[in-house]
Design a protein around this motif. Structure first.
Motif, PDB file in Angstrom:
ATOM      1  N   ASN A 234       0.900  -0.970  -0.169  1.00 25.41           N
ATOM      2  CA  ASN A 234       0.121  -0.283  -0.047  1.00 25.41           C
ATOM      3  C   ASN A 234       0.740   1.119   0.031  1.00 25.41           C
ATOM      4  N   SER A 235       0.469   2.323  -0.313  1.00 22.44           N
ATOM      5  CA  SER A 235       1.108   3.873  -0.174  1.00 22.44           C
ATOM      6  C   SER A 235       1.835   3.755   1.106  1.00 22.44           C
ATOM      7  N   ALA A 236       0.959   3.864   2.474  1.00 18.93           N
ATOM      8  CA  ALA A 236       1.867   3.705   3.165  1.00 18.93           C
ATOM      9  C   ALA A 236       2.887   2.917   3.680  1.00 18.93           C
ATOM     10  N   GLU A 237       3.043   1.745   2.951  1.00 23.97           N
ATOM     11  CA  GLU A 237       4.243   1.091   3.394  1.00 23.97           C
ATOM     12  C   GLU A 237       5.074   1.267   1.629  1.00 23.97           C
ATOM     13  N   LYS A 238       5.124   2.031   0.926  1.00 20.19           N
ATOM     14  CA  LYS A 238       5.881   2.214  -0.154  1.00 20.19           C
ATOM     15  C   LYS A 238       6.772   3.465   0.266  1.00 20.19           C
ATOM     16  N   GLN A 239       5.913   4.441   1.254  1.00 22.06           N
ATOM     17  CA  GLN A 239       5.875   5.393   1.904  1.00 22.06           C
ATOM     18  C   GLN A 239       7.422   5.165   2.470  1.00 22.06           C
ATOM     19  N   SER A 240       6.810   4.770   3.322  1.00 19.43           N
ATOM     20  CA  SER A 240       7.977   4.158   4.414  1.00 19.43           C
ATOM     21  C   SER A 240       9.141   3.397   4.476  1.00 19.43           C
ATOM     22  N   LEU A 241       9.050   2.471   3.458  1.00 18.18           N
ATOM     23  CA  LEU A 241      10.269   2.120   2.387  1.00 18.18           C
ATOM     24  C   LEU A 241      10.997   2.848   1.872  1.00 18.18           C
ATOM     25  N   CYS A 242      10.502   3.467   0.407  1.00 17.22           N
ATOM     26  CA  CYS A 242      11.385   4.555  -0.026  1.00 17.22           C
ATOM     27  C   CYS A 242      12.265   5.109   0.437  1.00 17.22           C
ATOM     28  N   ALA A 243      11.576   6.008   1.510  1.00 20.11           N
ATOM     29  CA  ALA A 243      11.590   6.783   2.657  1.00 20.11           C
ATOM     30  C   ALA A 243      12.877   6.644   3.199  1.00 20.11           C
ATOM     31  N   THR A 244      13.312   5.489   3.684  1.00 27.03           N
ATOM     32  CA  THR A 244      14.121   5.001   4.221  1.00 27.03           C
ATOM     33  C   THR A 244      15.521   4.012   3.548  1.00 27.03           C
ATOM     34  N   ILE A 245      15.456   3.992   2.104  1.00 27.74           N
ATOM     35  CA  ILE A 245      15.693   3.204   1.416  1.00 27.74           C
ATOM     36  C   ILE A 245      17.050   5.130   0.629  1.00 27.74           C
ATOM     37  N   ARG A 246      15.993   5.949   0.263  1.00 31.79           N
ATOM     38  CA  ARG A 246      16.639   7.269  -0.307  1.00 31.79           C
ATOM     39  C   ARG A 246      17.626   7.648   1.407  1.00 31.79           C
ATOM     40  N   THR A 247      17.431   7.597   2.749  1.00 31.64           N
ATOM     41  CA  THR A 247      18.587   8.072   3.275  1.00 31.64           C
ATOM     42  C   THR A 247      19.282   7.073   3.755  1.00 31.64           C
ATOM     43  N   ALA A 248      19.163   5.776   3.301  1.00 33.85           N
ATOM     44  CA  ALA A 248      20.091   4.903   3.464  1.00 33.85           C
ATOM     45  C   ALA A 248      21.324   5.133   2.563  1.00 33.85           C
ATOM     46  N   VAL A 249      20.756   5.707   0.923  1.00 32.41           N
ATOM     47  CA  VAL A 249      21.947   6.183  -0.182  1.00 32.41           C
ATOM     48  C   VAL A 249      22.465   7.622   0.382  1.00 32.41           C
ATOM     49  N   GLU A 250      21.955   8.557   1.048  1.00 37.73           N
ATOM     50  CA  GLU A 250      21.976   9.651   1.006  1.00 37.73           C
ATOM     51  C   GLU A 250      24.004   9.348   2.474  1.00 37.73           C
ATOM     52  N   HIS A 251      23.211   8.308   3.112  1.00 42.87           N
ATOM     53  CA  HIS A 251      24.384   8.175   4.007  1.00 42.87           C
ATOM     54  C   HIS A 251      26.066   6.588   3.177  1.00 42.87           C
ATOM     55  N   GLY A 252      24.891   7.033   2.007  1.00 42.43           N
ATOM     56  CA  GLY A 252      26.370   6.134   1.860  1.00 42.43           C
ATOM     57  C   GLY A 252      26.282   4.410   1.530  1.00 42.43           C
ATOM     58  N   MET A 253      25.411   4.115   1.628  1.00 39.70           N
ATOM     59  CA  MET A 253      24.757   2.947   1.475  1.00 39.70           C
ATOM     60  C   MET A 253      25.161   2.073  -0.183  1.00 39.70           C
ATOM     61  N   LYS A 254      25.469   1.003   0.015  1.00 39.94           N
ATOM     62  CA  LYS A 254      25.990   0.918  -1.577  1.00 39.94           C
ATOM     63  C   LYS A 254      25.452  -0.990  -1.329  1.00 39.94           C
ATOM     64  N   ASP A 255      24.201  -1.295  -2.008  1.00 38.69           N
ATOM     65  CA  ASP A 255      23.036  -3.028  -2.601  1.00 38.69           C
ATOM     66  C   ASP A 255      22.736  -3.051  -3.262  1.00 38.69           C
TER      67      ASP A 255
END
Length: 283
Positions: free
Chosen positions: A250-271
Motif C-alpha cells: 500500500n502507499s504508506a508501506e511504499k512511502q516508509s520503505l522508499c524514504a528509508t532507502i533514500r536516507t540509506a543511500v544519502e549516508h553512503g549505502m551501496k547495495d
C-alpha cells in the motif's frame, strides 16, 4: 632475561639482598609492564589505536615490529593480541587464530588473546570453541569492575547465538549486554538484527530507530532498517519478486520503505539488491 616464575624457583639459592631485589621484581611483574621499554609501550599504544580506528594493515605492521623488537613477556603477550586483532579485522581468521594461540602460550588467562581467538573462531565457523572461549572470558572478568568489557563479551555471545538460530538465548545475552553498557549503540543495532532474524520485524525496527535517535546515524544501520522493511513486506505478501511486491504494497508501506532507502543511500549505502527494490517500488 628471567621471567617471574624463574625468580620463584631461584629464591632459595640467592643471597638475602638478591632475594629482596628478586621479590621487588616479582611485584613489578604483577603490576603490568615489567621490563617493557618505553619504545615498546609506545609502539603497542600506536598499534592499539590503529586497530581501534580500523587501520588493520597499519596495526599488523606495527605489531609485527613489536614482536620482532620487544622481548619482554608482556610485550609479546600484547603484541600477539594486537596482531590477532588486526588479522581478524582483515578477515584472515586462520592467521589470527595462530597469533592468539601464540599469545596464550605466554599467558593462558590473557583476556585479550582469548577474545581474539574467539573472534577468529567465530569467523571460521568454530562455534563451540568460540562459545567456550567467551564463557572463559566471562568467568575471568566477573570479579573486575570493567562492565563495558563484560558487555562486549555478552554481545559477542549473542551474535554467536543468533548465528546458531538460538534467538531466545541471543536476546537474553544482548539484553544483558545493554543492561551493563547502555551507551554502546552497536548493541541496539545487534538487538535489531536478532529480532529481524527471528522474524520479529516490528521489534527490530524499533531497535534500529532507537540506535538512530541516539546518534548511530550511519549507512550500516539505515541499510539494516531498509532490509528489515523489505523482509517484513516480503513475508506479509508472500513474494520475493520486486515487481509483484510493488503491486501489493500500500502507499504508506511504499512511502516508509522508499524514504528509508533514500536516507540509506544519502549516508553512503551501496547495495544492488536494495537499489533494485528501490527502482521497482519507488519509481
Amino acid at each position: 632475561m628471567y621471567f617471574c616464575s624463574e625468580f620463584l624457583t631461584m629464591r632459595n639459592l640467592l643471597p638475602t639482598i638478591v632475594v629482596s631485589l628478586a621479590l621487588s621484581f616479582l611485584v613489578q611483574c604483577k603490576s603490568g609492564l615489567v621490563t617493557m621499554s618505553n619504545s615498546c609501550y609506545n609502539m603497542i599504544s600506536t598499534g592499539q589505536s590503529q586497530n581501534k580506528s580500523g587501520n588493520y594493515s597499519g596495526a599488523l605492521e606495527t605489531f609485527n615490529t613489536v614482536l620482532q623488537k620487544c622481548d619482554a613477556y608482556d610485550s609479546k603477550e600484547k603484541g600477539f593480541a594486537g596482531k590477532a586483532e588486526a588479522l581478524n579485522g582483515l578477515k584472515q581468521f586462520n592467521d589470527a587464530l595462530a597469533a592468539a594461540n601464540e599469545g596464550l602460550k605466554i599467558s593462558n588467562s590473557s583476556i585479550d588473546n582469548l577474545f581474539q581467538r574467539a573472534t577468529a573462531e567465530i569467523g571460521l565457523g568454530m562455534e563451540s570453541a568460540a562459545k567456550s572461549d567467551l564463557n572463559t572470558i566471562i568467568s575471568l572478568t566477573q570479579k573486575n569492575k570493567n562492565t563495558a568489557e563484560r558487555a562486549t563479551i555478552y554481545a559477542k555471545i549473542a551474535a554467536l547465538n543468533a548465528k546458531e538460530q538460538a534467538y531466545d538465548e541471543a536476546l537474553g545475552n544482548i539484553n544483558q549486554a545493554m543492561s551493563l553498557d547502555n551507551s554502546n549503540l552497536d548493541f541496539s543495532v545487534l538487538q535489531g538484527d536478532i529480532y529481524v532474524a527471528s522474524g520479529k520485524f516490528k521489534e527490530g525496527l524499533e531497535s534500529y530507530d532507537n540506535a538512530i535517535s541516539r546518534g548511530r546515524n550511519d549507512a550500516e544501520v539505515w541499510k539494516a532498517k531498509a532490509t528489515a522493511l523489505i523482509k517484513m513486506n516480503q513475508k506479509k505478501y508472500g513474494t520475493d519478486n520486486a515487481g509483484s511486491l510493488a503491486k501489493k504494497m500500500n502507499s504508506a508501506e511504499k512511502q516508509s520503505l522508499c524514504a528509508t532507502i533514500r536516507t540509506a543511500v544519502e549516508h553512503g549505502m551501496k547495495d544492488m539488491n536494495i537499489e533494485l527494490m528501490q527502482v521497482a517500488v519507488c519509481n
